[in-house]
Design a protein around this motif. Sequence first.
Motif, PDB file in Angstrom:
ATOM      1  N   VAL A 166      57.920 -18.585  69.577  1.00 30.02           N
ATOM      2  CA  VAL A 166      56.654 -18.952  68.954  1.00 30.02           C
ATOM      3  C   VAL A 166      56.527 -18.375  67.546  1.00 30.02           C
ATOM      4  CG1 VAL A 166      55.486 -19.204  71.167  1.00 30.02           C
ATOM      5  CG2 VAL A 166      55.361 -17.034  69.957  1.00 30.02           C
ATOM      6  N   LEU A 167      57.481 -17.573  67.130  1.00 31.02           N
ATOM      7  CA  LEU A 167      57.449 -17.009  65.783  1.00 31.02           C
ATOM      8  C   LEU A 167      57.720 -18.095  64.754  1.00 31.02           C
ATOM      9  CD1 LEU A 167      59.535 -13.769  66.433  1.00 31.02           C
ATOM     10  CD2 LEU A 167      57.061 -13.929  66.160  1.00 31.02           C
ATOM     11  N   ALA A 168      57.204 -17.909  63.571  1.00 29.56           N
ATOM     12  CA  ALA A 168      57.457 -18.840  62.473  1.00 29.56           C
ATOM     13  C   ALA A 168      58.837 -18.560  61.895  1.00 29.56           C
ATOM     14  CB  ALA A 168      56.387 -18.672  61.402  1.00 29.56           C
ATOM     15  N   GLU A 169      59.420 -19.572  61.300  1.00 25.02           N
ATOM     16  CA  GLU A 169      60.683 -19.371  60.597  1.00 25.02           C
ATOM     17  C   GLU A 169      60.401 -18.548  59.350  1.00 25.02           C
ATOM     18  OE1 GLU A 169      63.750 -19.909  61.323  1.00 25.02           O
ATOM     19  OE2 GLU A 169      63.399 -21.032  63.137  1.00 25.02           O
ATOM     20  N   PRO A 170      61.252 -17.698  58.900  1.00 24.75           N
ATOM     21  CA  PRO A 170      62.604 -17.359  59.327  1.00 24.75           C
ATOM     22  C   PRO A 170      62.653 -16.285  60.409  1.00 24.75           C
ATOM     23  CG  PRO A 170      62.111 -16.166  57.339  1.00 24.75           C
ATOM     24  CD  PRO A 170      60.888 -17.010  57.652  1.00 24.75           C
ATOM     25  N   TYR A 171      61.463 -15.842  60.872  1.00 23.43           N
ATOM     26  CA  TYR A 171      61.417 -14.774  61.868  1.00 23.43           C
ATOM     27  C   TYR A 171      62.006 -15.221  63.208  1.00 23.43           C
ATOM     28  CZ  TYR A 171      58.208 -13.248  58.292  1.00 23.43           C
ATOM     29  OH  TYR A 171      57.660 -12.935  57.085  1.00 23.43           O
ATOM     30  N   ARG A 172      61.780 -16.484  63.556  1.00 25.75           N
ATOM     31  CA  ARG A 172      62.310 -17.003  64.812  1.00 25.75           C
ATOM     32  C   ARG A 172      63.830 -16.939  64.831  1.00 25.75           C
ATOM     33  NH1 ARG A 172      61.134 -22.864  65.243  1.00 25.75           N
ATOM     34  NH2 ARG A 172      59.078 -22.065  64.835  1.00 25.75           N
ATOM     35  N   ALA A 173      64.463 -17.361  63.765  1.00 29.14           N
ATOM     36  CA  ALA A 173      65.924 -17.330  63.689  1.00 29.14           C
ATOM     37  C   ALA A 173      66.455 -15.905  63.719  1.00 29.14           C
ATOM     38  CB  ALA A 173      66.397 -18.047  62.427  1.00 29.14           C
ATOM     39  N   ALA A 174      65.777 -15.010  63.043  1.00 32.15           N
ATOM     40  CA  ALA A 174      66.206 -13.605  63.028  1.00 32.15           C
ATOM     41  C   ALA A 174      66.057 -12.974  64.403  1.00 32.15           C
ATOM     42  CB  ALA A 174      65.402 -12.822  61.993  1.00 32.15           C
ATOM     43  N   ALA A 175      64.971 -13.284  65.100  1.00 34.92           N
ATOM     44  CA  ALA A 175      64.763 -12.746  66.444  1.00 34.92           C
ATOM     45  C   ALA A 175      65.791 -13.308  67.410  1.00 34.92           C
ATOM     46  CB  ALA A 175      63.351 -13.066  66.925  1.00 34.92           C
ATOM     47  N   GLN A 176      66.083 -14.587  67.307  1.00 38.07           N
ATOM     48  CA  GLN A 176      67.083 -15.206  68.184  1.00 38.07           C
ATOM     49  C   GLN A 176      68.457 -14.589  67.944  1.00 38.07           C
ATOM     50  OE1 GLN A 176      67.787 -19.397  67.575  1.00 38.07           O
ATOM     51  NE2 GLN A 176      68.615 -19.641  69.619  1.00 38.07           N
ATOM     52  N   GLU A 177      68.804 -14.375  66.706  1.00 36.65           N
ATOM     53  CA  GLU A 177      70.095 -13.765  66.379  1.00 36.65           C
ATOM     54  C   GLU A 177      70.180 -12.344  66.931  1.00 36.65           C
ATOM     55  OE1 GLU A 177      73.898 -13.384  65.165  1.00 36.65           O
ATOM     56  OE2 GLU A 177      72.708 -15.215  65.155  1.00 36.65           O
ATOM     57  N   ALA A 178      69.099 -11.586  66.831  1.00 31.90           N
ATOM     58  CA  ALA A 178      69.090 -10.222  67.371  1.00 31.90           C
ATOM     59  C   ALA A 178      69.256 -10.245  68.887  1.00 31.90           C
ATOM     60  CB  ALA A 178      67.792  -9.519  66.984  1.00 31.90           C
ATOM     61  N   LEU A 179      68.589 -11.168  69.547  1.00 32.95           N
ATOM     62  CA  LEU A 179      68.735 -11.296  70.997  1.00 32.95           C
ATOM     63  C   LEU A 179      70.163 -11.668  71.385  1.00 32.95           C
ATOM     64  CD1 LEU A 179      65.394 -13.071  71.881  1.00 32.95           C
ATOM     65  CD2 LEU A 179      66.193 -10.932  72.869  1.00 32.95           C
ATOM     66  N   LYS A 180      70.754 -12.601  70.647  1.00 33.33           N
ATOM     67  CA  LYS A 180      72.130 -13.015  70.942  1.00 33.33           C
ATOM     68  C   LYS A 180      73.106 -11.851  70.751  1.00 33.33           C
ATOM     69  CE  LYS A 180      71.753 -17.936  69.962  1.00 33.33           C
ATOM     70  NZ  LYS A 180      72.182 -19.030  69.065  1.00 33.33           N
ATOM     71  N   ARG A 181      72.943 -11.109  69.684  1.00 35.17           N
ATOM     72  CA  ARG A 181      73.820  -9.959  69.442  1.00 35.17           C
ATOM     73  C   ARG A 181      73.664  -8.910  70.537  1.00 35.17           C
ATOM     74  NH1 ARG A 181      73.611  -8.687  62.987  1.00 35.17           N
ATOM     75  NH2 ARG A 181      74.631 -10.613  62.325  1.00 35.17           N
ATOM     76  N   LEU A 182      72.440  -8.686  70.975  1.00 38.52           N
ATOM     77  CA  LEU A 182      72.204  -7.723  72.039  1.00 38.52           C
ATOM     78  C   LEU A 182      72.842  -8.211  73.340  1.00 38.52           C
ATOM     79  CD1 LEU A 182      70.811  -5.048  72.695  1.00 38.52           C
ATOM     80  CD2 LEU A 182      68.730  -6.348  73.200  1.00 38.52           C
ATOM     81  N   ALA A 183      72.736  -9.483  73.628  1.00 38.44           N
ATOM     82  CA  ALA A 183      73.306 -10.043  74.857  1.00 38.44           C
ATOM     83  C   ALA A 183      74.827  -9.953  74.874  1.00 38.44           C
ATOM     84  CB  ALA A 183      72.864 -11.490  75.014  1.00 38.44           C
ATOM     85  N   GLU A 184      75.447  -9.953  73.716  1.00 40.73           N
ATOM     86  CA  GLU A 184      76.906  -9.913  73.623  1.00 40.73           C
ATOM     87  C   GLU A 184      77.488  -8.513  73.820  1.00 40.73           C
ATOM     88  OE1 GLU A 184      77.705 -11.565  69.806  1.00 40.73           O
ATOM     89  OE2 GLU A 184      77.269 -13.614  70.444  1.00 40.73           O
ATOM     90  N   ARG A 185      76.650  -7.495  73.825  1.00 39.12           N
ATOM     91  CA  ARG A 185      77.149  -6.128  73.984  1.00 39.12           C
ATOM     92  C   ARG A 185      77.706  -5.921  75.396  1.00 39.12           C
ATOM     93  NH1 ARG A 185      75.417  -1.829  70.461  1.00 39.12           N
ATOM     94  NH2 ARG A 185      74.290  -2.708  68.722  1.00 39.12           N
ATOM     95  N   PRO A 186      78.966  -5.493  75.497  1.00 42.25           N
ATOM     96  CA  PRO A 186      79.568  -5.322  76.825  1.00 42.25           C
ATOM     97  C   PRO A 186      78.993  -4.136  77.603  1.00 42.25           C
ATOM     98  CG  PRO A 186      81.102  -4.635  75.116  1.00 42.25           C
ATOM     99  CD  PRO A 186      79.911  -5.235  74.420  1.00 42.25           C
ATOM    100  N   SER A 187      78.439  -3.161  76.917  1.00 37.83           N
ATOM    101  CA  SER A 187      77.937  -1.965  77.594  1.00 37.83           C
ATOM    102  C   SER A 187      76.480  -2.088  78.029  1.00 37.83           C
ATOM    103  CB  SER A 187      78.089  -0.758  76.670  1.00 37.83           C
ATOM    104  OG  SER A 187      77.315  -0.959  75.497  1.00 37.83           O
ATOM    105  N   LEU A 188      75.883  -3.248  77.863  1.00 36.24           N
ATOM    106  CA  LEU A 188      74.479  -3.443  78.195  1.00 36.24           C
ATOM    107  C   LEU A 188      74.258  -3.358  79.707  1.00 36.24           C
ATOM    108  CD1 LEU A 188      72.134  -4.025  76.266  1.00 36.24           C
ATOM    109  CD2 LEU A 188      72.346  -6.424  76.856  1.00 36.24           C
ATOM    110  N   SER A 189      73.185  -2.720  80.116  1.00 38.93           N
ATOM    111  CA  SER A 189      72.890  -2.599  81.547  1.00 38.93           C
ATOM    112  C   SER A 189      72.477  -3.956  82.106  1.00 38.93           C
ATOM    113  CB  SER A 189      71.766  -1.585  81.778  1.00 38.93           C
ATOM    114  OG  SER A 189      70.533  -2.104  81.307  1.00 38.93           O
ATOM    115  N   GLY A 190      72.568  -4.071  83.395  1.00 40.93           N
ATOM    116  CA  GLY A 190      72.202  -5.319  84.051  1.00 40.93           C
ATOM    117  C   GLY A 190      70.750  -5.683  83.864  1.00 40.93           C
ATOM    118  N   ASP A 191      69.879  -4.673  83.876  1.00 42.52           N
ATOM    119  CA  ASP A 191      68.448  -4.917  83.692  1.00 42.52           C
ATOM    120  C   ASP A 191      68.159  -5.554  82.343  1.00 42.52           C
ATOM    121  OD1 ASP A 191      68.063  -3.706  86.135  1.00 42.52           O
ATOM    122  OD2 ASP A 191      67.431  -1.782  85.299  1.00 42.52           O
TER     123      ASP A 191
END
Length: 75
Positions: free
Chosen positions: A31-56
């Motif tokens: 629901v964020l306006a651009e360019p914030y939406r793209a930046a938030a999505q990119e941050a989420l994707k980078r966080l999801a790609e971390r192999p050491s991330l906990s299951g939660d």
Amino acid sequence: YVFWAEQVAAIDALNPQLAGRLARAMDRWAVLAEPYRAAAQEALKRLAERPSLSGDVREIVGKALGACTPCAASA
């Protein structure tokens, strides 16, 4: 958003439950306006790609990305 992702990852190593609560801050990133939406999505994707991330945190981030995919596609 990069700072948020780095902090969630750092806290996840110490306290996954707290990191999960912080990760919920991005549940409604689409629901964020651009360019914030793209930046938030990119941050989420980078966080999801971390192999050491906990299951939660991985589950919360995955749901945030998956739940908002239709929202982003219709925008």
